[in-house]
Motif scaffolding. Sequence first.
Motif, PDB file in Angstrom:
ATOM      1  N   ALA A  12       0.820  -1.218   0.000  1.00  0.00           N
ATOM      2  CA  ALA A  12       0.000   0.000   0.000  1.00  0.00           C
ATOM      3  C   ALA A  12       0.855   1.271   0.000  1.00  0.00           C
ATOM      4  O   ALA A  12       0.521   2.245  -0.671  1.00  0.00           O
ATOM      5  CB  ALA A  12      -0.943  -0.001   1.204  1.00  0.00           C
ATOM      6  N   ARG A  13       1.985   1.258   0.736  1.00  0.00           N
ATOM      7  CA  ARG A  13       2.786   2.471   0.865  1.00  0.00           C
ATOM      8  C   ARG A  13       4.252   2.306   0.504  1.00  0.00           C
ATOM      9  O   ARG A  13       5.004   3.281   0.532  1.00  0.00           O
ATOM     10  CB  ARG A  13       2.702   2.980   2.316  1.00  0.00           C
ATOM     11  N   LEU A  14       4.671   1.085   0.194  1.00  0.00           N
ATOM     12  CA  LEU A  14       6.085   0.802   0.019  1.00  0.00           C
ATOM     13  C   LEU A  14       6.354   0.040  -1.271  1.00  0.00           C
ATOM     14  O   LEU A  14       5.453  -0.567  -1.844  1.00  0.00           O
ATOM     15  CB  LEU A  14       6.600  -0.058   1.188  1.00  0.00           C
ATOM     16  N   ARG A  15       7.601   0.054  -1.665  1.00  0.00           N
ATOM     17  CA  ARG A  15       8.082  -0.821  -2.734  1.00  0.00           C
ATOM     18  C   ARG A  15       9.301  -1.552  -2.180  1.00  0.00           C
ATOM     19  O   ARG A  15      10.247  -0.928  -1.691  1.00  0.00           O
ATOM     20  CB  ARG A  15       8.470  -0.028  -3.968  1.00  0.00           C
ATOM     21  N   LEU A  16       9.270  -2.871  -2.267  1.00  0.00           N
ATOM     22  CA  LEU A  16      10.411  -3.695  -1.902  1.00  0.00           C
ATOM     23  C   LEU A  16      11.062  -4.149  -3.199  1.00  0.00           C
ATOM     24  O   LEU A  16      10.366  -4.622  -4.099  1.00  0.00           O
ATOM     25  CB  LEU A  16       9.972  -4.912  -1.083  1.00  0.00           C
ATOM     26  N   ARG A  17      12.372  -3.973  -3.270  1.00  0.00           N
ATOM     27  CA  ARG A  17      13.089  -4.340  -4.488  1.00  0.00           C
ATOM     28  C   ARG A  17      14.467  -4.856  -4.118  1.00  0.00           C
ATOM     29  O   ARG A  17      14.956  -4.648  -3.005  1.00  0.00           O
ATOM     30  CB  ARG A  17      13.207  -3.139  -5.426  1.00  0.00           C
ATOM     31  N   TRP A  18      15.081  -5.532  -5.081  1.00  0.00           N
ATOM     32  CA  TRP A  18      16.438  -6.015  -4.876  1.00  0.00           C
ATOM     33  C   TRP A  18      17.387  -4.834  -4.709  1.00  0.00           C
ATOM     34  O   TRP A  18      17.212  -3.777  -5.317  1.00  0.00           O
ATOM     35  CB  TRP A  18      16.876  -6.852  -6.065  1.00  0.00           C
ATOM     36  N   ILE A  19      18.377  -5.029  -3.897  1.00  0.00           N
ATOM     37  CA  ILE A  19      19.444  -4.063  -3.682  1.00  0.00           C
ATOM     38  C   ILE A  19      20.270  -3.923  -4.967  1.00  0.00           C
ATOM     39  O   ILE A  19      20.388  -4.875  -5.726  1.00  0.00           O
ATOM     40  CB  ILE A  19      20.324  -4.606  -2.529  1.00  0.00           C
ATOM     41  N   LYS A 109       5.492   4.082  12.111  1.00  0.00           N
ATOM     42  CA  LYS A 109       4.486   4.368  11.082  1.00  0.00           C
ATOM     43  C   LYS A 109       3.874   3.096  10.491  1.00  0.00           C
ATOM     44  O   LYS A 109       3.097   3.171   9.546  1.00  0.00           O
ATOM     45  CB  LYS A 109       5.118   5.191   9.951  1.00  0.00           C
ATOM     46  N   GLY A 110       4.269   1.948  11.011  1.00  0.00           N
ATOM     47  CA  GLY A 110       3.755   0.685  10.493  1.00  0.00           C
ATOM     48  C   GLY A 110       4.464   0.192   9.248  1.00  0.00           C
ATOM     49  O   GLY A 110       4.062  -0.805   8.651  1.00  0.00           O
ATOM     50  N   TYR A 111       5.546   0.856   8.850  1.00  0.00           N
ATOM     51  CA  TYR A 111       6.259   0.454   7.636  1.00  0.00           C
ATOM     52  C   TYR A 111       6.895  -0.938   7.776  1.00  0.00           C
ATOM     53  O   TYR A 111       6.885  -1.722   6.837  1.00  0.00           O
ATOM     54  CB  TYR A 111       7.351   1.457   7.279  1.00  0.00           C
ATOM     55  N   MET A 112       7.488  -1.222   8.938  1.00  0.00           N
ATOM     56  CA  MET A 112       8.158  -2.511   9.076  1.00  0.00           C
ATOM     57  C   MET A 112       7.150  -3.647   9.044  1.00  0.00           C
ATOM     58  O   MET A 112       7.397  -4.672   8.416  1.00  0.00           O
ATOM     59  CB  MET A 112       9.004  -2.561  10.346  1.00  0.00           C
ATOM     60  N   PHE A 113       6.018  -3.477   9.685  1.00  0.00           N
ATOM     61  CA  PHE A 113       4.976  -4.508   9.620  1.00  0.00           C
ATOM     62  C   PHE A 113       4.589  -4.759   8.165  1.00  0.00           C
ATOM     63  O   PHE A 113       4.516  -5.905   7.712  1.00  0.00           O
ATOM     64  CB  PHE A 113       3.750  -4.081  10.433  1.00  0.00           C
ATOM     65  N   GLU A 117       5.353  -8.214   6.264  1.00  0.00           N
ATOM     66  CA  GLU A 117       4.193  -8.969   5.789  1.00  0.00           C
ATOM     67  C   GLU A 117       4.367  -9.342   4.312  1.00  0.00           C
ATOM     68  O   GLU A 117       4.129 -10.484   3.908  1.00  0.00           O
ATOM     69  CB  GLU A 117       2.916  -8.148   5.996  1.00  0.00           C
ATOM     70  N   ALA A 118       4.823  -8.406   3.499  1.00  0.00           N
ATOM     71  CA  ALA A 118       5.053  -8.675   2.078  1.00  0.00           C
ATOM     72  C   ALA A 118       6.198  -9.669   1.875  1.00  0.00           C
ATOM     73  O   ALA A 118       6.117 -10.563   1.021  1.00  0.00           O
ATOM     74  CB  ALA A 118       5.356  -7.371   1.343  1.00  0.00           C
ATOM     75  N   THR A 119       7.257  -9.528   2.664  1.00  0.00           N
ATOM     76  CA  THR A 119       8.399 -10.444   2.571  1.00  0.00           C
ATOM     77  C   THR A 119       7.984 -11.856   2.949  1.00  0.00           C
ATOM     78  O   THR A 119       8.351 -12.828   2.276  1.00  0.00           O
ATOM     79  CB  THR A 119       9.549  -9.952   3.470  1.00  0.00           C
ATOM     80  N   LEU A 120       7.210 -11.979   4.010  1.00  0.00           N
ATOM     81  CA  LEU A 120       6.753 -13.302   4.453  1.00  0.00           C
ATOM     82  C   LEU A 120       5.827 -13.941   3.421  1.00  0.00           C
ATOM     83  O   LEU A 120       5.934 -15.139   3.145  1.00  0.00           O
ATOM     84  CB  LEU A 120       6.052 -13.192   5.805  1.00  0.00           C
ATOM     85  N   GLN A 121       4.940 -13.154   2.852  1.00  0.00           N
ATOM     86  CA  GLN A 121       4.049 -13.695   1.824  1.00  0.00           C
ATOM     87  C   GLN A 121       4.865 -14.220   0.645  1.00  0.00           C
ATOM     88  O   GLN A 121       4.582 -15.299   0.118  1.00  0.00           O
ATOM     89  CB  GLN A 121       3.048 -12.637   1.350  1.00  0.00           C
ATOM     90  N   HIS A 122       5.880 -13.480   0.256  1.00  0.00           N
ATOM     91  CA  HIS A 122       6.764 -13.921  -0.825  1.00  0.00           C
ATOM     92  C   HIS A 122       7.489 -15.215  -0.431  1.00  0.00           C
ATOM     93  O   HIS A 122       7.608 -16.139  -1.238  1.00  0.00           O
ATOM     94  CB  HIS A 122       7.771 -12.813  -1.145  1.00  0.00           C
ATOM     95  N   ALA A 123       7.952 -15.275   0.804  1.00  0.00           N
ATOM     96  CA  ALA A 123       8.685 -16.457   1.276  1.00  0.00           C
ATOM     97  C   ALA A 123       7.816 -17.709   1.249  1.00  0.00           C
ATOM     98  O   ALA A 123       8.256 -18.775   0.812  1.00  0.00           O
ATOM     99  CB  ALA A 123       9.214 -16.207   2.683  1.00  0.00           C
TER     100      ALA A 123
END
Length: 191
Positions: A12-19, A109-113, A117-123
Amino acid sequence: MPVLTPTVIDTARLRLRWITAADAAAQFSLFGDPVLRRYGGAAAWTRLEQAEESVAKALQAYEDGASLLFAITLPETGEVIGNTRLYDFHDQNRRCDIGYILAHAHQGKGYMFEALEATLQHAFSALDLNRIEADVDPRNHASYKVLERLGFRKEGFMPERWFVNGEWCDTINYGLLRRYWEHARRGDHGE
């Protein structure tokens, strides 16, 4: 080791991407902060070269399937505000460890949650893992509280597991099974 493919996850508020190699300065900002590293199992970095070496290792780990490091970014600016990391994969047992870090300015701000959550779903889905483990310094209340909110269960305590910055540090062990995750997502809290 799992086969890792370049992945971007939008929440909803973030983008996770490869380093990428361009993220070394952002990594140094995170891992060079002694307050953030107090509970991290290692001393804060003191040289940018440490970040550059770490990024190079992360890039190699993608290829080897040894570790998956996501940069947590703000989509509107691209700013790297933290990381989530899956590592120490055990293929036969379909498990790994998880680690994470978030810049001070973005805590509370709830960013880590959201990122975890997205990382775990991917895992559990894309990587087909069955179990994810974490170890947390018991003084790091925010860290273990976010794990508990995500469904991790406290499984053990190890006194004086780490020696960091001249002090012995304890560890609480946490684990999350895929079935716990799936039950929680369905709203079914049965075992």
